[in-house]
Scaffold this motif. Sequence first.
Motif, PDB file in Angstrom:
ATOM      1  N   ILE A 124       0.833  -1.199   0.000  1.00  0.00           N
ATOM      2  CA  ILE A 124       0.000   0.000   0.000  1.00  0.00           C
ATOM      3  C   ILE A 124       0.869   1.251   0.000  1.00  0.00           C
ATOM      4  O   ILE A 124       0.563   2.247  -0.666  1.00  0.00           O
ATOM      5  CB  ILE A 124      -0.935  -0.005   1.230  1.00  0.00           C
ATOM      6  N   ALA A 125       1.972   1.200   0.730  1.00  0.00           N
ATOM      7  CA  ALA A 125       2.854   2.372   0.851  1.00  0.00           C
ATOM      8  C   ALA A 125       3.500   2.757  -0.480  1.00  0.00           C
ATOM      9  O   ALA A 125       4.001   3.876  -0.628  1.00  0.00           O
ATOM     10  CB  ALA A 125       3.927   2.094   1.892  1.00  0.00           C
ATOM     11  N   LYS A 126       3.497   1.857  -1.450  1.00  0.00           N
ATOM     12  CA  LYS A 126       4.106   2.154  -2.743  1.00  0.00           C
ATOM     13  C   LYS A 126       3.204   2.997  -3.649  1.00  0.00           C
ATOM     14  O   LYS A 126       3.658   3.519  -4.675  1.00  0.00           O
ATOM     15  CB  LYS A 126       4.476   0.844  -3.457  1.00  0.00           C
ATOM     16  N   LEU A 127       1.930   3.131  -3.307  1.00  0.00           N
ATOM     17  CA  LEU A 127       0.998   3.875  -4.141  1.00  0.00           C
ATOM     18  C   LEU A 127       1.167   5.379  -3.925  1.00  0.00           C
ATOM     19  O   LEU A 127       1.623   5.821  -2.869  1.00  0.00           O
ATOM     20  CB  LEU A 127      -0.427   3.437  -3.835  1.00  0.00           C
ATOM     21  N   ASP A 128       0.743   6.152  -4.940  1.00  0.00           N
ATOM     22  CA  ASP A 128       1.031   7.583  -4.907  1.00  0.00           C
ATOM     23  C   ASP A 128       0.058   8.385  -4.059  1.00  0.00           C
ATOM     24  O   ASP A 128       0.274   9.578  -3.821  1.00  0.00           O
ATOM     25  CB  ASP A 128       1.073   8.154  -6.332  1.00  0.00           C
ATOM     26  N   ARG A 129      -1.034   7.785  -3.602  1.00  0.00           N
ATOM     27  CA  ARG A 129      -1.949   8.469  -2.682  1.00  0.00           C
ATOM     28  C   ARG A 129      -2.732   7.433  -1.888  1.00  0.00           C
ATOM     29  O   ARG A 129      -2.788   6.258  -2.254  1.00  0.00           O
ATOM     30  CB  ARG A 129      -2.889   9.409  -3.427  1.00  0.00           C
ATOM     31  N   PRO A 130      -3.350   7.834  -0.789  1.00  0.00           N
ATOM     32  CA  PRO A 130      -4.046   6.866   0.074  1.00  0.00           C
ATOM     33  C   PRO A 130      -5.128   6.117  -0.702  1.00  0.00           C
ATOM     34  O   PRO A 130      -6.035   6.733  -1.267  1.00  0.00           O
ATOM     35  CB  PRO A 130      -4.657   7.749   1.163  1.00  0.00           C
ATOM     36  N   PRO A 131      -5.059   4.814  -0.741  1.00  0.00           N
ATOM     37  CA  PRO A 131      -6.007   4.052  -1.550  1.00  0.00           C
ATOM     38  C   PRO A 131      -7.303   3.748  -0.806  1.00  0.00           C
ATOM     39  O   PRO A 131      -7.401   3.858   0.423  1.00  0.00           O
ATOM     40  CB  PRO A 131      -5.244   2.755  -1.820  1.00  0.00           C
ATOM     41  N   LEU A 132      -8.282   3.356  -1.575  1.00  0.00           N
ATOM     42  CA  LEU A 132      -9.477   2.709  -1.068  1.00  0.00           C
ATOM     43  C   LEU A 132      -9.209   1.205  -1.041  1.00  0.00           C
ATOM     44  O   LEU A 132      -8.610   0.668  -1.975  1.00  0.00           O
ATOM     45  CB  LEU A 132     -10.668   3.006  -1.975  1.00  0.00           C
ATOM     46  N   LEU A 133      -9.607   0.537   0.009  1.00  0.00           N
ATOM     47  CA  LEU A 133      -9.414  -0.908   0.118  1.00  0.00           C
ATOM     48  C   LEU A 133     -10.755  -1.615  -0.044  1.00  0.00           C
ATOM     49  O   LEU A 133     -11.758  -1.209   0.551  1.00  0.00           O
ATOM     50  CB  LEU A 133      -8.813  -1.283   1.477  1.00  0.00           C
ATOM     51  N   VAL A 134     -10.763  -2.682  -0.851  1.00  0.00           N
ATOM     52  CA  VAL A 134     -11.946  -3.531  -1.000  1.00  0.00           C
ATOM     53  C   VAL A 134     -11.494  -4.958  -0.734  1.00  0.00           C
ATOM     54  O   VAL A 134     -10.727  -5.529  -1.513  1.00  0.00           O
ATOM     55  CB  VAL A 134     -12.566  -3.413  -2.397  1.00  0.00           C
ATOM     56  N   GLY A 135     -11.951  -5.528   0.373  1.00  0.00           N
ATOM     57  CA  GLY A 135     -11.523  -6.865   0.755  1.00  0.00           C
ATOM     58  C   GLY A 135     -12.632  -7.885   0.601  1.00  0.00           C
ATOM     59  O   GLY A 135     -13.776  -7.650   1.028  1.00  0.00           O
ATOM     60  N   TYR A 136     -12.314  -9.012  -0.028  1.00  0.00           N
ATOM     61  CA  TYR A 136     -13.288 -10.072  -0.284  1.00  0.00           C
ATOM     62  C   TYR A 136     -13.000 -11.270   0.605  1.00  0.00           C
ATOM     63  O   TYR A 136     -11.858 -11.740   0.689  1.00  0.00           O
ATOM     64  CB  TYR A 136     -13.212 -10.470  -1.758  1.00  0.00           C
ATOM     65  N   CYS A 137     -14.029 -11.771   1.285  1.00  0.00           N
ATOM     66  CA  CYS A 137     -13.915 -12.932   2.155  1.00  0.00           C
ATOM     67  C   CYS A 137     -12.868 -12.654   3.239  1.00  0.00           C
ATOM     68  O   CYS A 137     -12.895 -11.587   3.851  1.00  0.00           O
ATOM     69  CB  CYS A 137     -13.599 -14.178   1.314  1.00  0.00           C
ATOM     70  N   LEU A 138     -11.936 -13.564   3.478  1.00  0.00           N
ATOM     71  CA  LEU A 138     -10.907 -13.333   4.487  1.00  0.00           C
ATOM     72  C   LEU A 138     -10.064 -12.103   4.147  1.00  0.00           C
ATOM     73  O   LEU A 138      -9.486 -11.476   5.040  1.00  0.00           O
ATOM     74  CB  LEU A 138     -10.023 -14.570   4.624  1.00  0.00           C
ATOM     75  N   GLY A 139     -10.006 -11.734   2.859  1.00  0.00           N
ATOM     76  CA  GLY A 139      -9.319 -10.510   2.477  1.00  0.00           C
ATOM     77  C   GLY A 139      -9.964  -9.283   3.093  1.00  0.00           C
ATOM     78  O   GLY A 139      -9.290  -8.285   3.361  1.00  0.00           O
TER      79      GLY A 139
END
Length: 340
Positions: A124-139
Amino acid sequence: MPLFLEMLRRETAASPERTAAALAGLRRYQDAPRRKRRDAPVRFRKGAARLREGNSGGAGWPVVLIPSLINPPFVLDLAPGRSLLRHLAAAGFRPWLLDWGTPRPRDAGLDLAGHVTDRLLPLIAKLDRPPLLVGYCLGGTLALAAAAALPAGAIAGVATVAAPWRFAGYGQAARGALAELWAQVEPGCRALGVLPMEVLQTAFWRLDPARTIAKYEAFATMDAAAAARFVMLEDWANAGAPLTYAAGADLFGALLAEDRPGGGTWRVGDDAVDPFVLACPSIEFVSLSDRIVPAATAIGLPARRDVGAGHVGMMVGGRAEALLYAPLTDWLRGVVAQDQ
């Protein structure tokens, strides 16, 4: 195969016709043609994990799709018209797909918390701005842990889809059966350093053996278009890298047996994960007909959307765009609008 045949014997003992139909379906599945997949390109790596870019060169807000550790990530990019990754790209976002990869021998001690702190957060830290997270199941469970571990402003928002949190919601009987399974396989897993996918497949089949047999009966006479979709999904459901031993021990112990997330005692980093005090907007999408992640295991977030489809159907079924993709996209757009 031995487990499937044993389930077949039990479920169709009184009906030779059903036995023959299920075996015909199994043979058709084994003989079905397959097309080689073309996965999104890898842009970043951390250990065995990779971050795949779903919209190369796109300028939209980054959305990181986080699959379960169980089964491959391509259920989030299954095929044209059945791909959350491609839908988000078409909607103007810059989607990224996390691929947990195949654990290496030295990863045996990497538990669930380590997958968050040593894999997900560095990517996540490699992205150029704070991301939105979408987690599926255990993710989704791990996405909440990532959002809780970061300071305000580091994550724009987090959405979970069919994500378990209150593991007591599986019920005493199911949890007891899974505890027995883990007791049987734990010594071998510890010696191997991994929890093989075949063990997890056994656990899933035990949740609903009748449905497993019935779907192969139906597949025996399914039309060509439906059969092609069936093969894609079954190949996904029957595949996947093993879990590290420590992650498997966490799954069967800290989560399923002890329900530490639901009890507020699951720790990732220095603190217990509390999904109700995140420093960013959050929402959960809950399947009302899920056998793998029953609605009783839902998080209980104030923002919740109930979905009238099963665990896989809500992600790649024929109505997935209307039931999940569109409302999820609307929510993501709303979060971005508030952030700008």
